[in-house]
Design an enzyme around this catalytic site. Structure first.
Site, PDB file in Angstrom:
ATOM      1  CE1 TYR A  18      -0.059   2.040   4.277  1.00 21.98           C
ATOM      2  CE2 TYR A  18       1.051  -0.070   4.440  1.00 21.98           C
ATOM      3  CZ  TYR A  18       0.770   1.176   4.966  1.00 21.98           C
ATOM      4  OH  TYR A  18       1.317   1.553   6.169  1.00 21.98           O
TER       5      TYR A  18
ATOM      6  CE  LYS B  42       3.231   3.130   3.150  1.00 19.21           C
ATOM      7  NZ  LYS B  42       3.680   3.321   4.551  1.00 19.21           N
TER       8      LYS B  42
ATOM      9  CD  GLU C  88      10.718   1.974  10.178  1.00 18.60           C
ATOM     10  OE1 GLU C  88      10.657   2.948   9.411  1.00 18.60           O
ATOM     11  OE2 GLU C  88      10.581   0.800   9.790  1.00 18.60           O
TER      12      GLU C  88
ATOM     13  CG  LEU D  17       8.524   2.648   4.631  1.00 18.51           C
ATOM     14  CD1 LEU D  17       8.306   1.428   3.739  1.00 18.51           C
ATOM     15  CD2 LEU D  17       7.188   3.234   5.061  1.00 18.51           C
TER      16      LEU D  17
END
Length: 284
Positions: free
Chosen positions: A32, A147, A179, A204
């Site tokens: 996505y 992702k 993260e 990411l």
């Protein structure tokens, strides 16, 4: 009621449906992207499409549409739903097939979904106040650079943060911050250097991250892309996170330790202002 896009059709959200055999539901076999909308225009669209293609390639998943076709769908949904400020979610799964761990053959068409959310992005009470962060172990699979829709762990730690009175969680691997639950993490050292983890499969590759670092470079701020420790984070002069849904979001507390003065710092505030201005100017 929103109009959404499902496999070639614009339909009302209560009329939208996909197969119970869709691999996105059965295996989390889907990717996505989330694109911000400001003043009715798409922000960082090309970057999101580049990352989408990379995610699809890494999973050997075919694309159901070209970038140009996806751009037309994004713009149409903005128009149909009257989105001046908000988000567009795009999801592609491998499609519907009988349940089997092996990927289906080329005759199975990918599932394509898009929907909008109206949301105030610029005026953010949280950005004004600053986030309180808890630290959690990073227990995700080690292809965090793709992702995918496999967001259960992110949901778990966000709920953990909420239940503890915090706003979000940053994840820790081998004593170093990777993260946030749905954002990239940064600290600002005593000499004003912005430090954020370098690109790898551990994080990411944030589109907003890339844009914000460009803004920082234009402001002639020093940047270091490297891992940083929990101790460094707690001793930092400032901290902040970035994402397409919250832009630049200051951090004022990490695991109970006050960061700097315990208020949003000048570097984060300036980067937020510059990023929003440049994004609005470059929207398509």
């Amino acid at each position: 009621m929103r109009t959404v896009f499902v496999n070639g059709s614009y339909v009302l959200e209560n009329e939208a449906s996909i197969s119970i055999f869709d691999r996105g539901s059965l295996f989390g076999d889907a990717v996505y992207e989330v694109t911000s909308v400001l003043d009715g225009k798409l922000i960082d669209y090309d970057g999101h499409m580049t990352r989408l293609r990379r995610s699809l390639d890494e999973l050997k998943m075919p694309s159901p549409a070209s970038d140009e076709e996806l751009l037309e769908i994004h713009r149409k949904l903005v128009e149909l739903n009257g989105i001046e400020e908000g988000l567009i979610y795009l999801q592609i799964s491998r499609g519907a097939a009988d349940r089997d761990f092996l990927f289906p053959g080329p005759d199975v068409k990918p599932t394509l979904l898009l929907f909008t959310q109206k949301k105030s992005l610029i005026n953010s009470a949280l950005a004004e106040r600053g986030q309180k962060i808890i630290l959690v172990d990073d227990l995700r699979w080690r292809r965090c650079d793709i992702k995918t829709v496999q967001l259960l762990y992110a949901s778990l730690v966000k709920n953990q943060a909420h239940d503890s009175g915090a706003d979000d969680a940053w994840m820790v691997l081998d004593g170093e911050i990777t993260e946030g639950s749905s954002n990239n993490a940064y600290i600002v050292t005593e000499d004003g250097t912005i430090v954020t983890r370098d690109l790898s499969s551990d994080i990411l590759h944030g589109i907003t991250r890339k844009a914000v670092l460009k803004c920082a470079g234009e402001l002639q701020l020093k940047i270091e892309e490297r891992p940083f420790t929990v101790a460094e984070a707690k001793a930092a002069k400032e901290a902040f996170s970035t994402s397409a849904t919250s832009f630049v979001n200051p951090v004022i507390e990490i695991d109970g330790a006050k960061i700097g003065e315990g208020t949003p710092g000048p570097v984060a505030r300036r980067l937020r202002e510059v990023y929003i201005a440049s994004s609005k100017a470059a929207g398509i």
